[in-house]
Design a protein around this motif. Structure first.
Motif, mmCIF file in Angstrom:
data_model
loop_
_atom_site.group_PDB
_atom_site.id
_atom_site.type_symbol
_atom_site.label_atom_id
_atom_site.label_comp_id
_atom_site.label_asym_id
_atom_site.label_seq_id
_atom_site.Cartn_x
_atom_site.Cartn_y
_atom_site.Cartn_z
ATOM 1 N N GLY A 15 0.768 -1.228 0.000
ATOM 2 C CA GLY A 15 0.000 0.000 0.000
ATOM 3 C C GLY A 15 0.806 1.287 0.000
ATOM 4 N N ASP A 16 2.125 1.189 0.110
ATOM 5 C CA ASP A 16 2.951 2.404 0.154
ATOM 6 C C ASP A 16 3.394 2.747 -1.270
ATOM 7 N N SER A 17 2.538 3.462 -1.994
ATOM 8 C CA SER A 17 2.833 3.766 -3.393
ATOM 9 C C SER A 17 4.066 4.654 -3.530
ATOM 10 N N ASP A 18 4.350 5.455 -2.507
ATOM 11 C CA ASP A 18 5.524 6.330 -2.571
ATOM 12 C C ASP A 18 6.825 5.535 -2.684
ATOM 13 N N ALA A 19 6.805 4.291 -2.204
ATOM 14 C CA ALA A 19 8.012 3.470 -2.267
ATOM 15 C C ALA A 19 8.404 3.161 -3.710
ATOM 16 N N TYR A 20 7.463 3.321 -4.637
ATOM 17 C CA TYR A 20 7.775 3.057 -6.052
ATOM 18 C C TYR A 20 8.808 4.048 -6.582
ATOM 19 N N ALA A 56 4.535 -1.441 -15.378
ATOM 20 C CA ALA A 56 5.210 -2.260 -14.373
ATOM 21 C C ALA A 56 4.532 -2.086 -13.012
ATOM 22 N N TYR A 57 4.152 -0.872 -12.690
ATOM 23 C CA TYR A 57 3.502 -0.613 -11.394
ATOM 24 C C TYR A 57 2.179 -1.380 -11.295
ATOM 25 N N ARG A 58 1.361 -1.270 -12.346
ATOM 26 C CA ARG A 58 0.033 -1.886 -12.297
ATOM 27 C C ARG A 58 0.123 -3.402 -12.278
#
Lengths: 181, 163
Positions: A15-20, A56-58
């Motif tokens: 859930g930590d999208s910022d880590a991307y 890649a994210y999705r």
């Protein structure tokens, strides 16, 4: 000690999208170089990179080995560049000059460095896509043929032939300019 | 040194010089990274939403069947006859490939199975066994290769039932 790819992916999946951003910053420069060399156009390269990172994210759950995010991302990027490049080709863009070549980190010592870089970019654009892709993966991204085969789905023998032909074609296009420098 | 040897060395040097030039960093617009990050939304939130939606939609399946609407979901049963697995999940475009979103159940005497409402159209999916092993559906066609390097199965949902 920095965050590993696997740790960043675990955080993103939790859930930590910022880590991307860790992965974007880590692989962005190399992705930019590959897309720029393949497409020769800033706008097209940025589109391919953004598309690749978002895909890649999705599909992050489909990255089987979290310690090999880089090669997995690169396989996506290779396909995105093929798609963008094919669309550009159908548009019939005429390769006149390469603004990316002219604005790359400048060589400190060359008097005619920008002209030489433009010649290289022009010659690279004259290669067919398959040869350009093989040459860039081998000589720019410095991959082994085994890595290239894994990412492109092309056999090693075919890749070696493409690299050889690309090199021969580049020599033919650049020999005169190179000898005169 | 013979001329042909000089030529050979010069040809190798040329490719090396070309490669060195192309290896230089490339500067793109400074906001590319920002644009990427602006487009990402938390995955776990989407996964939890998908799991809840599956439960609600499954409970409402009878209502959907009795009140036909254009593009109404069809219940598709995913099953995997794997007797060695400890846990199985189905992942696909319908649950954002979240391995935690749609676990299969294993009723006594039966194989792994789960009923999922899917909208009409083509859906790509796979089973993930014991958290790591990616498995095709033996009863479904294989999807054509896509960007991601892993094999997948495909189901096409048409109004009235899956194919």
């Amino acid at each position: 000690m920095g965050v590993t790819d696997a740790e960043a992916i675990a955080r993103v999946l939790d859930g930590d999208s910022d880590a991307y951003a860790v992965l974007v910053n880590r692989y962005g420069p190399r992705a930019a170089r590959y897309a720029a060399r393949m497409l020769g156009d800033r706008q097209d390269a940025e589109e391919a990179i953004q598309d690749a990172f978002l895909r890649a994210y999705r599909a992050l759950g489909r990255c089987v080995d979290h310690n090999r995010f880089g090669p997995w991302l690169f396989s996506i990027l290779i396909n995105r560049c093929r798609t963008v490049g094919a669309r550009t080709g159908r548009r019939g863009r005429t390769f006149v000059h390469d603004d990316i070549a002219l604005e790359s980190t400048p060589a400190p010592e060359q008097i005619d460095g920008s002209a030489w870089r433009a010649e290289i970019a022009h010659a690279l654009a004259k290669l067919d896509v398959a040869q350009r892709e093989a040459f860039v993966l081998k000589h720019v991204e410095q991959m082994s043929y085994e890595e290239m085969a894994e990412l492109t789905g092309v056999g090693i023998s075919a890749l070696k032939m493409r690299v050889k032909r690309a090199s021969d074609n580049l020599r033919a296009l650049l020999q005169e300019t190179y000898s005169a420098r | 040194m013979p001329a042909d040897e000089r030529d050979e060395i010069e040809r190798d040097e040329l490719i090396e010089r070309v490669a060195a030039e192309l290896q230089r960093p490339v500067s793109l617009s400074p906001d590319v990274s920002a644009r990427i990050m602006a487009a990402v939304t938390p995955l776990a939130w989407r996964g939890r939403w998908a799991a809840s939606a599956v439960g609600l939609a499954a409970a409402a399946a009878v209502v959907f069947a009795l009140s036909p609407r254009r593009h109404q979901p069809t219940i598709v049963v995913f099953s995997l006859p794997d007797t060695t697995a400890h846990q199985v999940a189905v992942v696909g475009d319908f649950n954002h490939w979240d391995v935690h979103a749609t676990p299969l159940a294993k009723p006594k005497g039966h194989g792994w199975r789960i009923a999922v409402p899917l909208s009409p159209g083509r859906h790509v999916y796979a089973f993930v066994v014991d958290g790591t092993r990616w498995v095709l559906d033996p009863a479904a066609p294989k999807a054509l290769d896509d960007d991601y390097g892993t094999p997948n199965s495909v189901v096409t949902v048409v109004p009235g039932g899956a194919t």
